[in-house]
Design an enzyme around this catalytic site. Sequence first.
Site: not given
Ligand code: GLC
Length: 767
Positions: A481, A410, A407
């Site tokens: 998200d 980007e 995650d």
């Molecule tokens: C980002 C991710 C989400 C995750 C959060 C905390 O917003 O997209 O899925 O729960 O980070 O790690």
Amino acid sequence: MSVLPSYQQNKQTITFTFPTPIQFTVISPAIIRVFIDRGESGQSYAIEDDKTVTTDFQVKDAGDHYTIQTAALSVNLDADQHIDVFDKNGNALITDYRGPREHLKGVDKVHKRLVEAEGHSVTQAPTKSDKGYYEIIKSLSPDEYIYGLGDKTGYLNKRGFAYDNWNVDNPAPQLEILPNIYKSIPVMLGLKNGHPYGIFFDNTYQSHLDMGKESDHYYFYSAVQGNLDYYIIGGTTLKDVVTNYTYLTGRTPLPQKWTLGYQQSRWGYSASEEEVKAIADNLEKYDLPCDAIHFDVDYMNGYRVFTWDKDKYNGNPKKFITKLQKRGLKVIPIIDPGVKQDPDYHIYAEGLKKGYFVKAANGDVYINKVWPGKSAFPDFGRPEVRKWWANNGKFLTDLGVAGIWIDMNEPATFEGPIPDDTVFSDQNTPSTHKKMHNVYGHNMAKATYTGLKEQTGNRPFVITRAAYAGTQKYSTVWTGDNRSMWPHIQMMIPQLCNLGLSGFSFTGTDIGGFASDTTPELLTRWIEAAIFSPLLRNHAALGTRQQEPWAFGEPTLSIYRKYLKLRYRFIPYLYDLFAKESQSGLPIMRPVVLNDDQDPRVRDLNDEYMVGDDILVAPVVQKSQIKRLVYLPAGNWVDFWNGTEYAGKQDIVVDAPIDKLPLFIRQNTILPWGPAVSHISDAALHAMTFRVYGNQGTYQHYQDNGRDFKYQDGEWNNYTISVEHGKASVKLTHHGYQPVYQQVTVELADHAVTFNYDADHESYVEK
Ligand code: GLC
């Protein structure tokens, strides 16, 4: 009149000697690369290896233009460098726009300030301030539809909208007005007067795709820098275009079978063993099939990646992970790229010592804030750094995790964007953030995939948020998200369908919605609508209303359970589709137009989708709606719930009370119907059932161990199930995987037939 330039031919590459030469490479009969060297070095991240196949083609001088002709495409080039592409029948596919630009009206500075004072933005004509800027403008026909472009928000048909390719983590609600979100997958598929084509723009720099927003007469691609490097993709059908595109950039490999099971997640669960255990207990208590629990950032030690806070796990996370595994639940932890700046933290210390982090232009390690606070960012463009990252994953695989969720890649940063000139490597050459940004997630996914493969020997399960074209070879994706709101359950359909058309077959959204607070009705409709989405995960943000299947009591719980159970019945079918997809690139979840590109009614259909060729899903994605208008495409259709038969090419209205997902099977289809299980087990199944919708049909069913790479050495089985004149037959048409089904049942309209396996003759005998 300008004169045609001369050209040189080197194998399948033809170079036209304009002042800046233009190169065409015939990759295959249906793929031609157009290339202008604008001083950028380095290899493609999307396309690995040389994809050129020996192809017959001719270069003809037609007086005022040249034509490069293959069996599938002809490309004309004139002295003014106009490029026009036709299919083998002479139908125009991609033609340069020759008219004047029709810029959207701007406003003067004073009015712009006024509009912006209230917080609005003003659309500007593209700025050409960047010295590396270029654009490619192609004409639009009145009858032209555009698809693909990866994860962009909005509708199936991208015509009339404009988008950017620059991976961002933008917390704004993802509505059709957003130009870009997490992924940059610059492939567009078109249907021009019903004739399919594709264009893949292989440039990692920030680019812009105006799909007819500026003018209804043309669409254009522009990039701030980089070589002009695009692929013209032909095909007789849209399916061919997807197959050809995925030939170029790669296909989603066969996943482990359990990854098609349900997955439960929420930011916050992993803060303690007790919390996760309570989730596992409830899944069991409420009889909810499930295969994985995701561990968000809370399990770590102060958000330090590749650490596990043992204090939260009674001193022994491994023991707990093993316990969960015995209960049929796999553990998928999250890993972000940001490495906490802390000299006493081994990952940071090692990365620093070895020079593995990206650097500011002045040579210092570049620091920005993410969850752990001040952090450094691994330089994933470098093979050595990818190797290091892959090896770091051993910490997790040793604990017994079954996959890794990646995650914030980007990469996202909390203290302003990373400056363009920050030094990121392009393989082993120092380059810039500006060039490497869009492939940061791609390279992180590749590193993670490689590590999992080496350490476990299993087919890696990686889920990434950021991606570039080609990332599908290494990772599953989720759409980031989203929010608990009706526009986002609506958008799931076109968004996952366009990802599928863009080569990404293993996709899903956060079911129930990530941000904001879900409602029982929204959650129920979401699990129904998403039940065939390849990645089936309920995930929510910290601080939002709980949205586990049991959170709202009845009837939500029972309906949720009913659909999870249905999903598990369909897993053998989904797995069969993945086996086919790994050969053809055709996505599991797909827009109706992919199966039927000659029916104008399905060319901008946003609230129905298909699963493979034969299942049509028409979910309710409107609040309070209890009846659904369904467009049935050509063919005959059987209502999954009550067997009612319908002729296609008509609109019907069906009842859709809160517990019903309108679902139709193409008549004369045979589908595997998996056993009712709570988890996908590694043990081989001994029996399988096939259901016949109609009174005849043939079906190819694939089987292997569902876990590792042995299938690549021939360890797989194929079964051919046929029904003709009311008589069923079962044949083992490939036997490479030892455990075959001992029993196969074929359920016909009014009776079932059971076959036993006769090992001596490797055949099935009716009981
Ligand atoms: C980002 C991710 C989400 C995750 C959060 C905390 O917003 O997209 O899925 O729960 O980070 O790690």
